[in-house]
Enzyme design. Structure first.
Site, PDB file in Angstrom:
ATOM      1  N   LYS A  40       0.826  -1.187   0.000  1.00 24.38           N
ATOM      2  CA  LYS A  40       0.000   0.000   0.000  1.00 24.38           C
ATOM      3  C   LYS A  40       0.870   1.251   0.000  1.00 24.38           C
ATOM      4  O   LYS A  40       0.391   2.358  -0.207  1.00 24.38           O
ATOM      5  CB  LYS A  40      -0.857   0.043   1.271  1.00 24.38           C
ATOM      6  CG  LYS A  40      -1.681  -1.181   1.517  1.00 24.38           C
ATOM      7  CD  LYS A  40      -2.365  -1.099   2.914  1.00 24.38           C
ATOM      8  CE  LYS A  40      -2.929  -2.453   3.290  1.00 24.38           C
ATOM      9  NZ  LYS A  40      -3.321  -2.528   4.691  1.00 24.38           N
ATOM     10  N   GLU A 106       7.326   2.585  -6.488  1.00 25.15           N
ATOM     11  CA  GLU A 106       7.554   1.958  -5.182  1.00 25.15           C
ATOM     12  C   GLU A 106       7.841   3.047  -4.150  1.00 25.15           C
ATOM     13  O   GLU A 106       8.338   4.132  -4.491  1.00 25.15           O
ATOM     14  CB  GLU A 106       8.717   0.956  -5.323  1.00 25.15           C
ATOM     15  CG  GLU A 106       9.182   0.264  -4.074  1.00 25.15           C
ATOM     16  CD  GLU A 106       8.150  -0.599  -3.359  1.00 25.15           C
ATOM     17  OE1 GLU A 106       7.053  -0.074  -3.056  1.00 25.15           O
ATOM     18  OE2 GLU A 106       8.441  -1.761  -3.038  1.00 25.15           O
ATOM     19  N   ASP A 110      14.981  -0.968  -0.597  1.00 31.72           N
ATOM     20  CA  ASP A 110      15.763  -1.277   0.604  1.00 31.72           C
ATOM     21  C   ASP A 110      16.760  -2.389   0.260  1.00 31.72           C
ATOM     22  O   ASP A 110      17.776  -2.125  -0.365  1.00 31.72           O
ATOM     23  CB  ASP A 110      14.764  -1.663   1.705  1.00 31.72           C
ATOM     24  CG  ASP A 110      15.373  -1.874   3.060  1.00 31.72           C
ATOM     25  OD1 ASP A 110      16.342  -1.179   3.390  1.00 31.72           O
ATOM     26  OD2 ASP A 110      14.879  -2.734   3.818  1.00 31.72           O
ATOM     27  N   PHE A 159      14.697   3.797   9.826  1.00 31.63           N
ATOM     28  CA  PHE A 159      13.347   3.325   9.544  1.00 31.63           C
ATOM     29  C   PHE A 159      12.434   4.545   9.447  1.00 31.63           C
ATOM     30  O   PHE A 159      12.336   5.339  10.384  1.00 31.63           O
ATOM     31  CB  PHE A 159      12.854   2.358  10.629  1.00 31.63           C
ATOM     32  CG  PHE A 159      11.592   1.664  10.210  1.00 31.63           C
ATOM     33  CD1 PHE A 159      11.646   0.537   9.403  1.00 31.63           C
ATOM     34  CD2 PHE A 159      10.347   2.161  10.576  1.00 31.63           C
ATOM     35  CE1 PHE A 159      10.477  -0.086   8.978  1.00 31.63           C
ATOM     36  CE2 PHE A 159       9.176   1.544  10.156  1.00 31.63           C
ATOM     37  CZ  PHE A 159       9.243   0.410   9.357  1.00 31.63           C
ATOM     38  N   VAL A 160      11.788   4.687   8.292  1.00 28.03           N
ATOM     39  CA  VAL A 160      10.997   5.899   8.055  1.00 28.03           C
ATOM     40  C   VAL A 160       9.508   5.570   7.879  1.00 28.03           C
ATOM     41  O   VAL A 160       9.151   4.473   7.446  1.00 28.03           O
ATOM     42  CB  VAL A 160      11.504   6.676   6.823  1.00 28.03           C
ATOM     43  CG1 VAL A 160      12.868   7.302   7.098  1.00 28.03           C
ATOM     44  CG2 VAL A 160      11.577   5.791   5.582  1.00 28.03           C
TER      45      VAL A 160
HETATM   46  P1  5GP Z   1      13.043  -4.455  -0.078  1.00 27.83           P
HETATM   47  O1  5GP Z   1      13.907  -4.861   1.093  1.00 27.83           O
HETATM   48  O2  5GP Z   1      12.421  -5.639  -0.712  1.00 27.83           O
HETATM   49  O3  5GP Z   1      13.814  -3.565  -1.031  1.00 27.83           O
HETATM   50  O4  5GP Z   1      11.875  -3.567   0.509  1.00 27.83           O
HETATM   51  C1  5GP Z   1      10.770  -4.214   1.058  1.00 27.83           C
HETATM   52  C2  5GP Z   1       9.799  -3.321   1.683  1.00 27.83           C
HETATM   53  O5  5GP Z   1      10.268  -3.047   2.982  1.00 27.83           O
HETATM   54  C3  5GP Z   1       9.509  -1.930   1.114  1.00 27.83           C
HETATM   55  O6  5GP Z   1       8.648  -1.938   0.024  1.00 27.83           O
HETATM   56  C4  5GP Z   1       8.854  -1.299   2.318  1.00 27.83           C
HETATM   57  O7  5GP Z   1       7.502  -1.660   2.357  1.00 27.83           O
HETATM   58  C5  5GP Z   1       9.602  -1.949   3.473  1.00 27.83           C
HETATM   59  N1  5GP Z   1      10.580  -1.014   4.043  1.00 27.83           N
HETATM   60  C6  5GP Z   1      11.910  -0.986   3.854  1.00 27.83           C
HETATM   61  N2  5GP Z   1      12.462   0.026   4.538  1.00 27.83           N
HETATM   62  C7  5GP Z   1      11.438   0.651   5.173  1.00 27.83           C
HETATM   63  C8  5GP Z   1      11.358   1.797   6.026  1.00 27.83           C
HETATM   64  O8  5GP Z   1      12.330   2.476   6.375  1.00 27.83           O
HETATM   65  N3  5GP Z   1      10.108   2.135   6.462  1.00 27.83           N
HETATM   66  C9  5GP Z   1       8.993   1.440   6.114  1.00 27.83           C
HETATM   67  N4  5GP Z   1       7.830   1.873   6.611  1.00 27.83           N
HETATM   68  N5  5GP Z   1       9.025   0.358   5.311  1.00 27.83           N
HETATM   69  C10 5GP Z   1      10.248  -0.013   4.841  1.00 27.83           C
END
Ligand code: 5GP
Length: 184
Positions: A40, A106, A110, A159-160
């Protein structure tokens, strides 16, 4: 929950989203675009970005989740996501992507696990062009070699929340992007 600190203000976000929209409008000049947002977290970013692209466009949304359990809110905040997890689709797009110009939207890049999975999936549908737009990028956390074509802001390993991003489903409606202090 300790106090949230603003990392990127609503004004900075608005200015950058206008620039990103202009870049996309230039790159696809004279063509049409299908925006696909990852639910979302990207919903708010997609709605602002798409309104700053002066081209014929459609929207769609896709849902993903990690296999196994999403980490608990505390684990997610203090340790992050497990990079070894796999991604599964919880909602597919409604429109065909074949021969379309796809911009995957997106909230945050991360470890790269989610977008690596989605890129492979989308390319298998033979779009005319495929680009990734992410509002935030945490390059220091990358586990897989993927990059976005349009990046709003590179941020440190914090973490945001806010502007669509949640912590245990809360804070998505904050207009600014804020850091949640880690507990230790
Ligand atoms: P990935 O590790 O697959 O690149 O990211 C996976 C998901 O982790 C992102 O789409 C997001 O939903 C969540 N995520 C990663 N870092 C953060 C952060 O700092 N804050 C939040 N709220 N979600 C995060």
């Amino acid at each position: 929950m300790s106090e949230l600190k603003v990392l990127i203000s609503r004004k900075q976000i608005a200015d950058r989203v206008i620039e990103m929209g202009a870049e996309i409008s230039r790159d696809f000049s004279g063509q049409s675009i299908m925006f696909v947002g990852v639910l979302k977290g990207a919903a708010i970013f997609l709605s602002d970005l798409a309104r700053n692209v002066q081209l014929d466009s459609t929207f769609d949304f896709i849902g993903v989740s990690s296999y196994g359990n999403r980490p608990s809110p505390d684990h997610e905040l203090n340790v992050g996501w497990d990079s070894t997890g796999e991604v599964k689709l919880t909602k597919d797009v409604d429109q065909s992507m074949k021969d379309r110009n796809i911009v995957l939207v997106e909230d945050i890049l991360d470890t790269g696990l989610t977008l690596t999975y989605l890129k492979k999936l989308f390319l298998s549908h033979e779009p005319k062009a495929f680009r990734i737009a992410t509002l935030l990028d945490k390059p220091s956390r990358r586990k897989l070699p993927i990059h976005a074509d349009y990046v709003g802001f590179s941020i440190p390993d914090e973490f945001v929340v806010g502007y669509g991003l949640d912590h245990a489903e809360r804070y998505r409606n904050l207009p600014d992007i804020c850091v949640v202090p880690r507990e230790n």
